[in-house]
Design a protein around this motif. Structure first.
Motif, mmCIF file in Angstrom:
data_model
loop_
_atom_site.group_PDB
_atom_site.id
_atom_site.type_symbol
_atom_site.label_atom_id
_atom_site.label_comp_id
_atom_site.label_asym_id
_atom_site.label_seq_id
_atom_site.Cartn_x
_atom_site.Cartn_y
_atom_site.Cartn_z
ATOM 1 N N ALA A 38 0.817 -1.215 0.000
ATOM 2 C CA ALA A 38 0.000 0.000 0.000
ATOM 3 C C ALA A 38 0.854 1.270 0.000
ATOM 4 O O ALA A 38 0.480 2.273 -0.619
ATOM 5 C CB ALA A 38 -0.939 0.001 1.198
ATOM 6 N N ASP A 100 -13.312 6.603 -9.462
ATOM 7 C CA ASP A 100 -13.881 5.926 -8.287
ATOM 8 C C ASP A 100 -15.405 6.046 -8.284
ATOM 9 O O ASP A 100 -16.117 5.068 -8.043
ATOM 10 C CB ASP A 100 -13.334 6.516 -6.989
ATOM 11 C CG ASP A 100 -11.951 6.020 -6.631
ATOM 12 O OD1 ASP A 100 -11.358 5.243 -7.410
ATOM 13 O OD2 ASP A 100 -11.449 6.427 -5.560
ATOM 14 N N HIS A 106 -10.856 1.993 -7.421
ATOM 15 C CA HIS A 106 -11.016 2.243 -5.981
ATOM 16 C C HIS A 106 -9.704 2.842 -5.498
ATOM 17 O O HIS A 106 -9.035 2.293 -4.630
ATOM 18 C CB HIS A 106 -11.344 0.946 -5.236
ATOM 19 C CG HIS A 106 -12.578 0.272 -5.749
ATOM 20 N ND1 HIS A 106 -13.834 0.785 -5.567
ATOM 21 C CD2 HIS A 106 -12.736 -0.857 -6.468
ATOM 22 C CE1 HIS A 106 -14.721 -0.004 -6.147
ATOM 23 N NE2 HIS A 106 -14.069 -1.009 -6.702
ATOM 24 N N GLN A 108 -9.025 6.030 -4.210
ATOM 25 C CA GLN A 108 -8.960 6.954 -3.088
ATOM 26 C C GLN A 108 -9.535 6.331 -1.823
ATOM 27 O O GLN A 108 -10.600 5.724 -1.845
ATOM 28 C CB GLN A 108 -9.689 8.252 -3.421
ATOM 29 C CG GLN A 108 -8.998 9.013 -4.533
ATOM 30 C CD GLN A 108 -9.606 10.366 -4.772
ATOM 31 O OE1 GLN A 108 -10.804 10.552 -4.652
ATOM 32 N NE2 GLN A 108 -8.769 11.331 -5.117
ATOM 33 N N ALA A 109 -8.802 6.533 -0.743
ATOM 34 C CA ALA A 109 -9.231 5.984 0.547
ATOM 35 C C ALA A 109 -9.657 7.100 1.487
ATOM 36 O O ALA A 109 -9.462 7.020 2.686
ATOM 37 C CB ALA A 109 -8.104 5.168 1.153
ATOM 38 N N GLY A 110 -10.204 8.158 0.933
ATOM 39 C CA GLY A 110 -10.690 9.256 1.758
ATOM 40 C C GLY A 110 -9.826 10.502 1.640
ATOM 41 O O GLY A 110 -8.800 10.521 0.951
ATOM 42 N N ASP A 113 -5.982 10.398 2.534
ATOM 43 C CA ASP A 113 -5.215 9.759 1.458
ATOM 44 C C ASP A 113 -5.012 10.728 0.301
ATOM 45 O O ASP A 113 -3.901 10.842 -0.238
ATOM 46 C CB ASP A 113 -5.941 8.498 0.984
ATOM 47 C CG ASP A 113 -5.264 7.870 -0.224
ATOM 48 O OD1 ASP A 113 -4.125 7.376 -0.077
ATOM 49 O OD2 ASP A 113 -5.864 7.900 -1.324
#
Length: 141
Positions: A38, A100, A106, A108-110, A113
């Protein structure tokens, strides 16, 4: 004039952003490397900032660029390169957000991030600008 500048810039420096995007595609689609590592995403954004800033720095400083943009001072070259690099960073993150939302990726994790991605891209740009200005002052560029 514009056409010559664009062709000259692409010929001299487009390899850098193309290489980073190609590596990104291999890592994300070919090897699923981001799922395994990651933190690799952070370094890819840094490299993306380096690559795009290198492209813009060389474009702004080229002879063809001078014919289109006029003779910019070193400060003007830095500000323009920084602004273009920042714009590219924002456009990339908007593209991630859009893909996204369309269900294609997918990426972006918020918000944290996204902000880290942008910060790393801009850090890469600062590295290029620091090296470029240092080289200019030593007369190497």
């Amino acid at each position: 004039r514009w056409r010559d500048w664009i062709v000259d810039s692409v010929r001299r420096s487009a390899w850098a952003p193309v290489a980073v995007v190609a590596a990104h595609l291999v890592i994300s689609k070919g090897t699923r490397g981001y799922a395994t590592y990651a933190s690799l995403d952070i370094w890819m954004h840094f490299l993306g900032g380096v690559a795009i800033a290198l492209f813009f720095w060389r474009a702004v400083r080229s002879d063809a660029g001078a014919r289109v943009l006029g003779q910019l001072s070193l400060s003007g070259q830095v500000v323009l390169t920084w602004a273009l690099s920042g714009t590219a960073t924002v456009v990339w993150e908007c593209a991630e957000w859009t893909t996204d939302r369309l269900g294609v990726t997918h990426a972006q994790a918020g918000l944290p991030d996204t902000m880290l991605d942008m910060t790393m891209g801009l850090a890469g740009a600062l590295l290029v600008l620091g090296c470029g200005v240092g080289s200019q002052r030593r007369g190497a560029v």
